[in-house]
Motif scaffolding. Sequence first.
Motif, PDB file in Angstrom:
ATOM      1  N   TRP A   1      -1.595  -5.076  -4.045  1.00 30.53           N
ATOM      2  CA  TRP A   1      -1.544  -6.369  -4.743  1.00 30.53           C
ATOM      3  C   TRP A   1      -0.685  -7.359  -3.964  1.00 30.53           C
ATOM      4  O   TRP A   1      -1.050  -8.541  -3.832  1.00 30.53           O
ATOM      5  N   LYS A   2       0.451  -6.929  -3.439  1.00 27.66           N
ATOM      6  CA  LYS A   2       1.320  -7.830  -2.680  1.00 27.66           C
ATOM      7  C   LYS A   2       0.602  -8.393  -1.461  1.00 27.66           C
ATOM      8  O   LYS A   2       0.713  -9.594  -1.158  1.00 27.66           O
ATOM      9  N   ILE A   3      -0.132  -7.541  -0.763  1.00 29.57           N
ATOM     10  CA  ILE A   3      -0.882  -8.005   0.406  1.00 29.57           C
ATOM     11  C   ILE A   3      -1.955  -8.998  -0.029  1.00 29.57           C
ATOM     12  O   ILE A   3      -2.161 -10.040   0.612  1.00 29.57           O
ATOM     13  N   HIS A   4      -2.625  -8.701  -1.140  1.00 27.15           N
ATOM     14  CA  HIS A   4      -3.641  -9.620  -1.676  1.00 27.15           C
ATOM     15  C   HIS A   4      -3.020 -10.965  -2.032  1.00 27.15           C
ATOM     16  O   HIS A   4      -3.515 -12.018  -1.628  1.00 27.15           O
ATOM     17  N   TYR A   5      -1.917 -10.925  -2.758  1.00 31.17           N
ATOM     18  CA  TYR A   5      -1.321 -12.182  -3.229  1.00 31.17           C
ATOM     19  C   TYR A   5      -0.707 -12.977  -2.080  1.00 31.17           C
ATOM     20  O   TYR A   5      -0.692 -14.208  -2.112  1.00 31.17           O
ATOM     21  N   SER A   6      -0.221 -12.282  -1.059  1.00 34.28           N
ATOM     22  CA  SER A   6       0.368 -12.987   0.077  1.00 34.28           C
ATOM     23  C   SER A   6      -0.674 -13.844   0.787  1.00 34.28           C
ATOM     24  O   SER A   6      -0.344 -14.854   1.420  1.00 34.28           O
ATOM     25  N   ARG A   7      -1.932 -13.460   0.680  1.00 32.93           N
ATOM     26  CA  ARG A   7      -3.010 -14.200   1.338  1.00 32.93           C
ATOM     27  C   ARG A   7      -3.397 -15.464   0.579  1.00 32.93           C
ATOM     28  O   ARG A   7      -4.300 -16.191   1.001  1.00 32.93           O
ATOM     29  N   SER A   8      -2.708 -15.721  -0.517  1.00 32.60           N
ATOM     30  CA  SER A   8      -2.963 -16.949  -1.265  1.00 32.60           C
ATOM     31  C   SER A   8      -2.432 -18.162  -0.519  1.00 32.60           C
ATOM     32  O   SER A   8      -2.754 -19.297  -0.860  1.00 32.60           O
ATOM     33  N   GLY A   9      -1.599 -17.923   0.508  1.00 32.52           N
ATOM     34  CA  GLY A   9      -1.077 -19.019   1.318  1.00 32.52           C
ATOM     35  C   GLY A   9       0.197 -19.635   0.790  1.00 32.52           C
ATOM     36  O   GLY A   9       0.651 -20.659   1.283  1.00 32.52           O
ATOM     37  N   LYS A  10       0.804 -19.023  -0.212  1.00 31.56           N
ATOM     38  CA  LYS A  10       2.052 -19.547  -0.762  1.00 31.56           C
ATOM     39  C   LYS A  10       3.206 -19.148   0.147  1.00 31.56           C
ATOM     40  O   LYS A  10       3.640 -17.993   0.157  1.00 31.56           O
ATOM     41  N   GLY A  11       3.699 -20.108   0.926  1.00 31.36           N
ATOM     42  CA  GLY A  11       4.728 -19.834   1.919  1.00 31.36           C
ATOM     43  C   GLY A  11       5.974 -19.192   1.337  1.00 31.36           C
ATOM     44  O   GLY A  11       6.513 -18.245   1.908  1.00 31.36           O
ATOM     45  N   TYR A  12       6.426 -19.696   0.191  1.00 31.47           N
ATOM     46  CA  TYR A  12       7.646 -19.149  -0.405  1.00 31.47           C
ATOM     47  C   TYR A  12       7.454 -17.681  -0.758  1.00 31.47           C
ATOM     48  O   TYR A  12       8.322 -16.854  -0.481  1.00 31.47           O
ATOM     49  N   PHE A  13       6.323 -17.367  -1.341  1.00 34.45           N
ATOM     50  CA  PHE A  13       6.101 -15.990  -1.779  1.00 34.45           C
ATOM     51  C   PHE A  13       6.010 -15.043  -0.593  1.00 34.45           C
ATOM     52  O   PHE A  13       6.524 -13.926  -0.637  1.00 34.45           O
ATOM     53  N   ILE A  14       5.356 -15.482   0.482  1.00 32.49           N
ATOM     54  CA  ILE A  14       5.229 -14.650   1.672  1.00 32.49           C
ATOM     55  C   ILE A  14       6.609 -14.358   2.256  1.00 32.49           C
ATOM     56  O   ILE A  14       6.935 -13.218   2.592  1.00 32.49           O
ATOM     57  N   SER A  15       7.445 -15.396   2.384  1.00 30.47           N
ATOM     58  CA  SER A  15       8.803 -15.204   2.895  1.00 30.47           C
ATOM     59  C   SER A  15       9.601 -14.318   1.956  1.00 30.47           C
ATOM     60  O   SER A  15      10.372 -13.464   2.390  1.00 30.47           O
TER      61      SER A  15
END
Length: 248
Positions: free
Chosen positions: A99-113
């Motif tokens: 799920w984290k990998i999936h959600y990181s692909r949403s392009g939300k910079g803050y969440f990825i960092s």
Amino acid sequence: MDKIKTRFNPLAIFGSFIFFFLFSINTAIAQNSWSFEDNPHPRYNQLSEQEKTFLNDKSTMKEGENPCKFSIRQEYAVYLDHYPNFSISGEEKTNFKNWKIHYSRSGKGYFISCLSVSLAVELMDTYYEVDFEDFYFCGQYSRLPNNKAEQEAADIIDEIFEYAKTYRSSSSSLLYANSSSELIDLNPDIEYYFSKLVNPLLKDEIEPRDVSHLIPLLSEEKRAFLDEAALNFDFQPVLDTTEPCKTR
């Protein structure tokens, strides 16, 4: 010779039916992995007012909890609320990582960092005093993990590395872990590549990341190759040409 007579046993037949029924269900689950494409993380405008309030409710934050980990935990709870069947689609730990990998692909910079920082901190906090001897990560592993602690550490490192390879903003977390943990000791070319990725994100008044300690370890030709790879955000050629981890 008389034939042996068998007695009709309805309980045995019923038991066999239940066994094959459950076996069929488990087989179907195994063969039909969860599709994030069909079950995407809900957009903010798709959330209920209760869910929006929940995401920002700091009263549920644990004492001393990293804000990033809190945010991740809240978002994941919302996903499970929307898709309750996800929790039974696979192993809990694997589901959470996927799920984290999936959600990181949403392009939300803050969440990825946030994801990569929280993992780096977890690696430091959890394995700071553990002696892994000759097991470490240099861009690849010095050897396969051979116990539970090594496998758990490798799972965290794999995820940090995955984000760093995919998002420039996660490179600094990998480099932080590299400088702070004996578990990660990147080869000079791997460290140089990710150091170059960090630079374009820095403000003009901030000096680029120092790579002077790497210069003597890399030929001019190799540095030119790495500069081009970083410019094109093309990591695979770097990984393909890096040396095996040195023996400790």
